[in-house]
Design a protein around this motif. Structure first.
Motif, PDB file in Angstrom:
ATOM      1  N   GLN A   3       0.811  -1.210   0.000  1.00 49.02           N
ATOM      2  CA  GLN A   3       0.000   0.000   0.000  1.00 49.02           C
ATOM      3  C   GLN A   3       0.845   1.261   0.000  1.00 49.02           C
ATOM      4  O   GLN A   3       0.353   2.334  -0.378  1.00 49.02           O
ATOM      5  CB  GLN A   3      -0.915   0.005   1.215  1.00 49.02           C
ATOM      6  N   VAL A   4       2.073   1.154   0.482  1.00 53.48           N
ATOM      7  CA  VAL A   4       2.976   2.297   0.524  1.00 53.48           C
ATOM      8  C   VAL A   4       4.270   1.872  -0.152  1.00 53.48           C
ATOM      9  O   VAL A   4       4.892   0.894   0.265  1.00 53.48           O
ATOM     10  CB  VAL A   4       3.251   2.739   1.983  1.00 53.48           C
ATOM     11  N   LYS A   5       4.658   2.619  -1.182  1.00 49.01           N
ATOM     12  CA  LYS A   5       5.810   2.201  -1.979  1.00 49.01           C
ATOM     13  C   LYS A   5       6.865   3.300  -2.053  1.00 49.01           C
ATOM     14  O   LYS A   5       6.542   4.468  -2.293  1.00 49.01           O
ATOM     15  CB  LYS A   5       5.375   1.875  -3.407  1.00 49.01           C
ATOM     16  N   GLN A   6       8.099   2.899  -1.861  1.00 49.36           N
ATOM     17  CA  GLN A   6       9.232   3.772  -2.110  1.00 49.36           C
ATOM     18  C   GLN A   6      10.053   3.086  -3.188  1.00 49.36           C
ATOM     19  O   GLN A   6      10.702   2.077  -2.920  1.00 49.36           O
ATOM     20  CB  GLN A   6      10.055   3.991  -0.831  1.00 49.36           C
ATOM     21  N   ASN A   7       9.996   3.617  -4.377  1.00 47.81           N
ATOM     22  CA  ASN A   7      10.556   2.908  -5.526  1.00 47.81           C
ATOM     23  C   ASN A   7      12.053   3.096  -5.694  1.00 47.81           C
ATOM     24  O   ASN A   7      12.675   2.387  -6.495  1.00 47.81           O
ATOM     25  CB  ASN A   7       9.826   3.338  -6.799  1.00 47.81           C
ATOM     26  N   SER A   8      12.631   4.047  -4.978  1.00 49.16           N
ATOM     27  CA  SER A   8      14.076   4.265  -5.089  1.00 49.16           C
ATOM     28  C   SER A   8      14.758   3.704  -3.853  1.00 49.16           C
ATOM     29  O   SER A   8      14.636   4.269  -2.771  1.00 49.16           O
ATOM     30  CB  SER A   8      14.390   5.756  -5.207  1.00 49.16           C
ATOM     31  N   PRO A   9      15.509   2.612  -3.988  1.00 48.11           N
ATOM     32  CA  PRO A   9      16.160   2.044  -2.808  1.00 48.11           C
ATOM     33  C   PRO A   9      17.306   2.906  -2.290  1.00 48.11           C
ATOM     34  O   PRO A   9      17.640   2.829  -1.106  1.00 48.11           O
ATOM     35  CB  PRO A   9      16.688   0.686  -3.280  1.00 48.11           C
ATOM     36  N   SER A  10      17.882   3.740  -3.166  1.00 48.08           N
ATOM     37  CA  SER A  10      19.000   4.550  -2.705  1.00 48.08           C
ATOM     38  C   SER A  10      19.070   5.858  -3.481  1.00 48.08           C
ATOM     39  O   SER A  10      18.556   5.974  -4.605  1.00 48.08           O
ATOM     40  CB  SER A  10      20.320   3.788  -2.844  1.00 48.08           C
ATOM     41  N   LEU A  11      19.756   6.832  -2.850  1.00 49.08           N
ATOM     42  CA  LEU A  11      19.904   8.162  -3.442  1.00 49.08           C
ATOM     43  C   LEU A  11      21.189   8.763  -2.915  1.00 49.08           C
ATOM     44  O   LEU A  11      21.458   8.705  -1.704  1.00 49.08           O
ATOM     45  CB  LEU A  11      18.709   9.032  -3.035  1.00 49.08           C
ATOM     46  N   SER A  12      21.977   9.337  -3.807  1.00 47.17           N
ATOM     47  CA  SER A  12      23.199  10.047  -3.403  1.00 47.17           C
ATOM     48  C   SER A  12      23.087  11.502  -3.818  1.00 47.17           C
ATOM     49  O   SER A  12      22.684  11.806  -4.948  1.00 47.17           O
ATOM     50  CB  SER A  12      24.431   9.422  -4.060  1.00 47.17           C
ATOM     51  N   VAL A  13      23.467  12.399  -2.887  1.00 46.05           N
ATOM     52  CA  VAL A  13      23.332  13.836  -3.123  1.00 46.05           C
ATOM     53  C   VAL A  13      24.569  14.526  -2.572  1.00 46.05           C
ATOM     54  O   VAL A  13      25.128  14.096  -1.543  1.00 46.05           O
ATOM     55  CB  VAL A  13      22.066  14.369  -2.411  1.00 46.05           C
ATOM     56  N   GLN A  14      24.988  15.581  -3.222  1.00 40.62           N
ATOM     57  CA  GLN A  14      26.116  16.356  -2.727  1.00 40.62           C
ATOM     58  C   GLN A  14      25.663  17.221  -1.545  1.00 40.62           C
ATOM     59  O   GLN A  14      24.535  17.741  -1.509  1.00 40.62           O
ATOM     60  CB  GLN A  14      26.659  17.267  -3.822  1.00 40.62           C
ATOM     61  N   GLU A  15      26.572  17.383  -0.613  1.00 47.07           N
ATOM     62  CA  GLU A  15      26.313  18.253   0.540  1.00 47.07           C
ATOM     63  C   GLU A  15      25.909  19.639   0.054  1.00 47.07           C
ATOM     64  O   GLU A  15      26.500  20.190  -0.867  1.00 47.07           O
ATOM     65  CB  GLU A  15      27.569  18.346   1.406  1.00 47.07           C
TER      66      GLU A  15
END
Lengths: 113, 115
Positions: A3-15
């Motif tokens: 019922q609740v989905k988070q489709n991106s298992p990971s994310l990288s972002v610059q500080e």
């Protein structure tokens, strides 16, 4: 039935940049949506929530947006900091007299210094 | 102020053994929950309770039992441990529905391994 989905298992972002974490849901009866942050070997800690009757809630660097027509919510973190590196869970609370909180599978955020 | 306390923090069980995970809270919250988190997965609701004497099944209740005789305590019982129950278990509480943020308060977790 997820019922609740988070489709991106990971994310990288610059500080210093913006982190955007996404969550989709299927049940239109949910009355509250929440974001939790989890470090290894610790319990989840509450970040921010939004009622289903609102479309935005802001708390410091964290803003949650709710798009009910698309059954979609997102968490924005601005500016991102290395200490924000953790797993983020989206959760939804059942409305209409139910008390269940349903969680997504999480997104691992890594903020690069 | 202790909040939500879970014991034990770690436990190794043999297949077929039984045990109880303890959860106690001092916040006078009505609602209590048990979740499990498998590696790389989200939290799955096992059982929950809306008050003393009232419990209900969540998403994955098979193999578990709960009771709620007091507001403070919500133990989770595993009767015949199986390797599939190897997981990290989290207890959580919530004040009466309608509180401002809808927040759940979590314990630190109990890591269970069944061999």
């Amino acid at each position: 039935d997820q019922q609740v989905k988070q489709n991106s298992p990971s994310l990288s972002v610059q500080e210093g940049r913006i982190s955007i974490l996404n969550c989709d849901y299927t049940n239109s009866m949910f009355d509250y949506f929440l974001w939790y942050k989890k470090y290894p070997a610790e319990g989840p800690t509450f970040l921010i929530s939004i009622s289903s009757i609102k479309d935005k809630n802001e708390d410091g660097r964290f803003t949650v947006f709710l798009n009910k027509s698309a059954k979609h919510l997102s968490l924005h973190i601005v500016p991102s900091q290395p200490g924000d590196s953790a797993v983020y869970f989206c959760a939804a609370r059942g409305g209409s007299g139910t008390y269940k909180y349903i969680f997504g599978t999480g997104t691992r955020l890594k903020v690069l210094a | 102020n202790a909040g939500v306390t879970q014991t034990p923090k770690f436990r190794i069980l043999k297949i077929g053994q039984s045990m109880t995970l303890q959860c106690t809270q001092d916040m006078n919250h009505n609602y209590m929950y048990w979740y499990r988190q498998d590696p790389g997965m989200g939290l799955k609701l096992i059982y929950y309770s809306v008050g003393a004497g009232i419990t209900d099944k969540g998403e994955v209740p098979n193999g578990y039992n709960v009771s709620r005789s007091t507001t403070e305590d919500f133990p989770l019982r595993l009767e015949l441990a199986a390797p599939s129950q190897t997981s990290v278990y989290f207890c959580a509480t919530s004040p009466r529905q309608g509180a401002n943020t809808g927040e759940l308060f979590f314990g630190e977790g109990s890591r269970l391994t069944v061999l």
